[in-house]
Design a protein around this motif. Structure first.
Motif, mmCIF file in Angstrom:
data_model
loop_
_atom_site.group_PDB
_atom_site.id
_atom_site.type_symbol
_atom_site.label_atom_id
_atom_site.label_comp_id
_atom_site.label_asym_id
_atom_site.label_seq_id
_atom_site.Cartn_x
_atom_site.Cartn_y
_atom_site.Cartn_z
ATOM 1 N N GLY A 81 5.768 -23.057 14.781
ATOM 2 C CA GLY A 81 6.336 -24.290 14.243
ATOM 3 C C GLY A 81 7.756 -24.516 14.715
ATOM 4 O O GLY A 81 8.153 -25.647 15.021
ATOM 5 N N ALA A 82 8.565 -23.437 14.790
ATOM 6 C CA ALA A 82 9.948 -23.561 15.252
ATOM 7 C C ALA A 82 9.994 -24.021 16.706
ATOM 8 O O ALA A 82 10.850 -24.838 17.086
ATOM 9 C CB ALA A 82 10.675 -22.226 15.082
ATOM 10 N N ARG A 83 9.068 -23.510 17.535
ATOM 11 C CA ARG A 83 9.057 -23.915 18.947
ATOM 12 C C ARG A 83 8.659 -25.387 19.097
ATOM 13 O O ARG A 83 9.171 -26.091 19.976
ATOM 14 C CB ARG A 83 8.117 -23.025 19.749
ATOM 15 N N VAL A 84 7.759 -25.854 18.243
ATOM 16 C CA VAL A 84 7.388 -27.277 18.281
ATOM 17 C C VAL A 84 8.604 -28.145 17.993
ATOM 18 O O VAL A 84 8.873 -29.126 18.689
ATOM 19 C CB VAL A 84 6.251 -27.571 17.281
ATOM 20 N N GLU A 85 9.365 -27.781 16.956
ATOM 21 C CA GLU A 85 10.573 -28.542 16.636
ATOM 22 C C GLU A 85 11.592 -28.443 17.765
ATOM 23 O O GLU A 85 12.298 -29.414 18.067
ATOM 24 C CB GLU A 85 11.187 -28.036 15.327
ATOM 25 N N ALA A 86 11.683 -27.278 18.400
ATOM 26 C CA ALA A 86 12.617 -27.097 19.510
ATOM 27 C C ALA A 86 12.260 -28.016 20.675
ATOM 28 O O ALA A 86 13.139 -28.615 21.309
ATOM 29 C CB ALA A 86 12.612 -25.642 19.965
ATOM 30 N N ILE B 104 17.085 -33.860 12.149
ATOM 31 C CA ILE B 104 15.747 -33.679 11.577
ATOM 32 C C ILE B 104 15.094 -32.452 12.198
ATOM 33 O O ILE B 104 14.605 -31.554 11.498
ATOM 34 C CB ILE B 104 14.868 -34.927 11.806
ATOM 35 N N ASN B 105 15.085 -32.393 13.528
ATOM 36 C CA ASN B 105 14.449 -31.260 14.206
ATOM 37 C C ASN B 105 15.256 -29.975 14.035
ATOM 38 O O ASN B 105 14.687 -28.890 13.883
ATOM 39 C CB ASN B 105 14.268 -31.569 15.691
ATOM 40 N N THR B 106 16.585 -30.094 14.049
ATOM 41 C CA THR B 106 17.430 -28.905 13.886
ATOM 42 C C THR B 106 17.215 -28.251 12.523
ATOM 43 O O THR B 106 17.006 -27.039 12.419
ATOM 44 C CB THR B 106 18.909 -29.292 14.058
ATOM 45 N N ILE B 107 17.252 -29.077 11.469
ATOM 46 C CA ILE B 107 17.076 -28.525 10.122
ATOM 47 C C ILE B 107 15.651 -28.042 9.915
ATOM 48 O O ILE B 107 15.420 -27.021 9.243
ATOM 49 C CB ILE B 107 17.487 -29.574 9.071
ATOM 50 N N ASN B 108 14.691 -28.731 10.515
ATOM 51 C CA ASN B 108 13.318 -28.272 10.329
ATOM 52 C C ASN B 108 13.071 -26.944 11.030
ATOM 53 O O ASN B 108 12.215 -26.156 10.596
ATOM 54 C CB ASN B 108 12.324 -29.324 10.794
ATOM 55 N N MET B 109 13.801 -26.666 12.109
ATOM 56 C CA MET B 109 13.698 -25.340 12.715
ATOM 57 C C MET B 109 14.112 -24.271 11.710
ATOM 58 O O MET B 109 13.547 -23.173 11.690
ATOM 59 C CB MET B 109 14.562 -25.256 13.973
ATOM 60 N N ASP C 33 7.936 -32.491 4.476
ATOM 61 C CA ASP C 33 8.637 -33.755 4.239
ATOM 62 C C ASP C 33 9.403 -34.204 5.480
ATOM 63 O O ASP C 33 9.338 -35.376 5.879
ATOM 64 C CB ASP C 33 9.610 -33.611 3.063
ATOM 65 N N LEU C 34 10.154 -33.288 6.087
ATOM 66 C CA LEU C 34 10.946 -33.656 7.257
ATOM 67 C C LEU C 34 10.050 -34.060 8.418
ATOM 68 O O LEU C 34 10.356 -35.008 9.156
ATOM 69 C CB LEU C 34 11.858 -32.500 7.663
ATOM 70 N N GLY C 35 8.938 -33.351 8.599
ATOM 71 C CA GLY C 35 8.024 -33.684 9.682
ATOM 72 C C GLY C 35 7.392 -35.050 9.496
ATOM 73 O O GLY C 35 7.271 -35.835 10.445
ATOM 74 N N ALA C 36 6.978 -35.360 8.264
ATOM 75 C CA ALA C 36 6.366 -36.663 7.987
ATOM 76 C C ALA C 36 7.377 -37.786 8.189
ATOM 77 O O ALA C 36 7.060 -38.840 8.749
ATOM 78 C CB ALA C 36 5.811 -36.688 6.566
ATOM 79 N N ALA C 37 8.611 -37.574 7.733
ATOM 80 C CA ALA C 37 9.641 -38.606 7.884
ATOM 81 C C ALA C 37 9.992 -38.819 9.351
ATOM 82 O O ALA C 37 10.204 -39.955 9.791
ATOM 83 C CB ALA C 37 10.884 -38.210 7.093
ATOM 84 N N ASP C 38 10.044 -37.734 10.112
ATOM 85 C CA ASP C 38 10.419 -37.818 11.525
ATOM 86 C C ASP C 38 9.487 -38.763 12.295
ATOM 87 O O ASP C 38 9.918 -39.519 13.164
ATOM 88 C CB ASP C 38 10.381 -36.419 12.148
ATOM 89 N N LYS C 39 8.208 -38.729 11.959
ATOM 90 C CA LYS C 39 7.234 -39.568 12.662
ATOM 91 C C LYS C 39 7.371 -41.047 12.313
ATOM 92 O O LYS C 39 6.852 -41.905 13.025
ATOM 93 C CB LYS C 39 5.814 -39.094 12.330
#
Length: 458
Positions: free
Chosen positions: A157-162, A141-146, A98-104
């Motif tokens: 996945g965590a490195r992508v968000e980072a 968004i990226n912090t919480i998704n990590m 959900d967070l990834g889809a919203a971020d885009k």
């Protein structure tokens, strides 16, 4: 005589047609975005996150949280809310999706000084058009998704968000200056790269985290990671030149990281401000023409209030989370005061928002005066009807003025963190916050690690 009656009837119909339209618009006028999330937030207040997800699903027009909605209107913002609630329910995979889809689908709101005029227009305008997030929301968004990816031990996945977070950090430093929100994100990014075996990248992120906070929980991990050779003055000051501890796998230990988000940030709500007070608040910024026009309309009784968004009270700001590991209390440190960041960002823009509210109201009433004049002319033989239509015109223009109250309503007010070495094996984790007790059982091998995120959004 029949012609006279027909002419009068025609004029009355001409008056009644806009009257019916105004009444219909008045009835249709409703609250803003805060109404769409009210049921979900009330469910969270009762400690019923599953009900909150169901309420958000209804707004998103999907049956279950397994479904992604069409990302139109405010759905991306509602998806952020659902993602945070799912995280609070330990549904890390769905939350990350959900967070990834919203971020885009959510752009960054330009808060720079040069964009002040457009900023005011955007923040005040009706909640239509694509939602643009303030900096603190984009960073979180990226912090919480990590947290979602680290909880799943998905370091890729965590490195992508980072990396996404790092791009946003560079942009904000170039355009808007520093923000304390960068600290926690950099801390988690450093953790992701450290556990991936990329020490140099981890140290860069940890050093960046120390620019924004002391983070004493990093002292021992940095002693081990640097092996006594700190790469920056900040890291050197934290580890104080002490000898590094032996590696985890040599001691048969593992690391446990617990992150607790609690409470909720202040929600945006509509507020009515007397026009006189509003004019006083923006006395140094409003143009003489707009001031004179607003005062004229106020004297006529056509405008007495200005509607604009403001911040309500937050929840959980003074709560202190507790952590017990295998029955023993463990210290927690505040990693981020989200509410303070939200209020600071709003304070910077509130004057511009009020000014935009005044100029917009003046423009609407001026346009309404013309419509009112035409309606009264058509109903000149209708007696009180013309007066009623005139009053409804002014009142309806005010009722339809719905300020933009959109925002990420389920952000925690504060985030705390604890990080400690534990023996290899199975451990019981108990977090107490906001009247709730959350329990988790984690198993870690020698040299391993576990990440436990806890969200209590009430």
């Amino acid at each position: 005589m029949r012609r006279r009656h027909a002419s009068l009837a025609g004029r009355k119909r001409a008056a009644l047609a806009p009257l019916a339209l105004l009444l219909g618009l008045w009835q249709a006028a409703c609250g803003g975005h805060e109404d769409r999330v009210r049921t979900a937030l009330q469910a969270l207040d009762r400690g019923a996150p599953a009900e909150a997800v169901a309420a958000l699903n209804e707004q998103l027009e999907v049956e279950t949280a397994a479904e992604l909605p069409a990302l139109r209107g405010d759905n991306a913002l509602l998806l952020l809310d659902r993602g945070n609630v799912l995280l609070s329910m330990d549904s890390y995979r769905l939350s990350a999706r959900d967070l990834g889809a919203a971020d885009k689908s959510i752009d960054l709101l330009d808060m720079s000084r040069g964009a002040a005029h457009d900023l005011g227009k955007y923040l005040f305008s009706d909640d239509v058009g694509p939602y643009k997030a303030p900096a603190y929301e984009k960073l979180l968004i990226n912090t919480i998704n990590m947290m979602n990816y680290l909880a799943q031990r998905d370091l890729s996945g965590a490195r992508v968000e980072a990396r996404r977070l790092a791009i946003m950090q560079r942009y904000l430093r170039d355009h808007e200056g520093e923000t304390a929100l960068l600290g926690l994100g950099s801390y988690l990014a450093g953790l992701a790269f450290e556990k991936s075996g990329q020490a140099d990248e981890a140290l860069l992120h940890y050093d960046d985290a120390l620019r924004h906070g002391p983070y004493p929980s990093l002292r021992r991990p940095l002693r081990a990671l640097t092996r006594g050779e700190p790469r920056s003055p900040r890291i050197a000051a934290l580890i104080e030149g002490e000898a590094p501890p032996p590696p985890l796998d040599e001691t048969g230990e593992a690391e446990l990281i617990v992150v607790v988000g609690f409470g909720r940030v202040p929600q945006k709500v509509p507020q009515r401000l007397p026009i006189g007070l509003a004019l006083t608040l923006v006395a140094n910024d409003i143009s003489p023409t707009d001031r004179a026009r607003a005062s004229e309309l106020a004297a006529k009784g056509l405008v007495t209030w200005v509607n604009y968004p403001t911040l309500a009270r937050g929840k959980g700001g003074y709560s202190i989370p507790t952590l017990k590991l295998d029955g023993r209390s463990q210290p927690m440190e505040q990693a981020l005061d989200v509410e303070a960041q939200v209020r600071a960002a709003w304070k910077k823009s509130e004057g511009t928002v009020i000014l935009s509210a005044i100029t917009r109201t003046v423009a609407r009433i001026a346009a309404g005066e013309a419509a009112q004049g035409a309606t009264e002319a058509a109903a000149e033989d209708s007696g009180p009807l013309g007066l009623l239509v005139g009053l409804l015109t002014s009142a309806t223009l005010t009722a339809l003025d719905t300020p933009d109250t959109r925002g990420w309503s389920t952000l925690p007010a504060r985030i705390a963190i604890a990080r400690t070495r534990v023996r290899a094996g199975t451990h019981d984790v108990v977090v107490g916050v906001r009247g709730e007790s959350r329990r988790a059982r984690v198993s870690v091998a020698a040299g391993g690690w576990a990440f436990v995120p806890v969200m209590v959004l009430r």
